[in-house]
Design a protein around this motif. Structure first.
Motif, mmCIF file in Angstrom:
data_model
loop_
_atom_site.group_PDB
_atom_site.id
_atom_site.type_symbol
_atom_site.label_atom_id
_atom_site.label_comp_id
_atom_site.label_asym_id
_atom_site.label_seq_id
_atom_site.Cartn_x
_atom_site.Cartn_y
_atom_site.Cartn_z
ATOM 1 N N ARG A 12 1.073 -1.375 -0.095
ATOM 2 C CA ARG A 12 0.615 -0.051 0.303
ATOM 3 C C ARG A 12 0.666 1.101 -0.557
ATOM 4 O O ARG A 12 1.958 1.050 0.472
ATOM 5 N N VAL A 13 -0.003 2.208 -0.899
ATOM 6 C CA VAL A 13 1.365 3.811 -0.258
ATOM 7 C C VAL A 13 0.560 4.284 -0.108
ATOM 8 O O VAL A 13 -0.577 4.692 -1.260
ATOM 9 N N LEU A 14 0.738 5.228 0.191
ATOM 10 C CA LEU A 14 -0.234 6.554 0.925
ATOM 11 C C LEU A 14 -0.052 7.893 0.569
ATOM 12 O O LEU A 14 1.376 8.137 0.277
ATOM 13 N N VAL A 15 -0.459 8.378 -0.401
ATOM 14 C CA VAL A 15 -0.538 9.832 -0.841
ATOM 15 C C VAL A 15 -1.527 10.783 -0.294
ATOM 16 O O VAL A 15 -2.273 10.751 0.118
ATOM 17 N N GLU A 16 -1.206 12.598 -1.200
ATOM 18 C CA GLU A 16 -1.424 12.956 -0.976
ATOM 19 C C GLU A 16 -1.774 13.720 -2.336
ATOM 20 O O GLU A 16 -0.852 14.446 -2.900
ATOM 21 N N ARG A 17 -3.043 13.839 -2.193
ATOM 22 C CA ARG A 17 -3.673 14.529 -3.933
ATOM 23 C C ARG A 17 -2.941 16.155 -3.650
ATOM 24 O O ARG A 17 -3.039 16.957 -2.926
ATOM 25 N N PHE A 18 -2.414 16.472 -4.959
ATOM 26 C CA PHE A 18 -2.213 18.184 -5.445
ATOM 27 C C PHE A 18 -3.778 18.829 -4.726
ATOM 28 O O PHE A 18 -4.269 17.978 -5.783
ATOM 29 N N THR A 19 -3.766 20.246 -4.558
ATOM 30 C CA THR A 19 -5.043 20.864 -4.674
ATOM 31 C C THR A 19 -5.437 21.112 -6.240
ATOM 32 O O THR A 19 -4.476 21.688 -7.202
ATOM 33 N N ASP A 92 -1.604 -0.005 -8.447
ATOM 34 C CA ASP A 92 -3.195 0.862 -8.807
ATOM 35 C C ASP A 92 -2.363 1.986 -9.235
ATOM 36 O O ASP A 92 -3.015 2.922 -10.275
ATOM 37 N N ILE A 93 -1.160 2.732 -8.905
ATOM 38 C CA ILE A 93 -1.068 3.787 -9.601
ATOM 39 C C ILE A 93 -0.212 3.488 -11.071
ATOM 40 O O ILE A 93 0.502 2.703 -11.763
#
Length: 99
Positions: A12-19, A92-93
């Motif tokens: 699993r990979v934790l990401v922060e989406r761009f605004t 999934d990325i």
């Protein structure tokens, strides 16, 4: 910094989406409905990987700090310290951006 206390498991990979951009280059304010979904994100934490059938560890293909392209749908929303992050499987990325 709440994501430093959260370690994803397996691949699993934790990401922060761009605004999303809320103002055009010409200075026009965009309503939230017309901004669209942002598919780019920064990796903030990764799991150790998965084990293959013969017991070897297969590491995750992205590293912390890399910019990645996400699918339009999917992922699990995770809220840490009132900030939204998303959890995806490594497979999934869709890709990563190279500087």
């Amino acid at each position: 910094m709440a994501f430093r206390r959260f370690l994803p498991l397996f691949d699993r990979v934790l990401v922060e989406r761009f605004t999303a951009e809320s103002v055009t280059k010409g200075g026009i304010m965009l309503p939230e409905k017309s901004q669209g979904k942002v598919l780019q994100a920064t990796v903030v934490a990764v799991g150790p990987g998965t084990t293959s059938q013969n017991g070897d560890l297969q590491p995750v293909s992205v590293k912390v700090g890399e910019k990645v392209l996400l699918p339009e749908f999917g992922g699990t929303k995770v809220v840490l310290d009132d900030k939204d992050y998303f959890l995806f499987r490594d497979g999934d990325i869709l890709g990563k951006y190279v500087d």
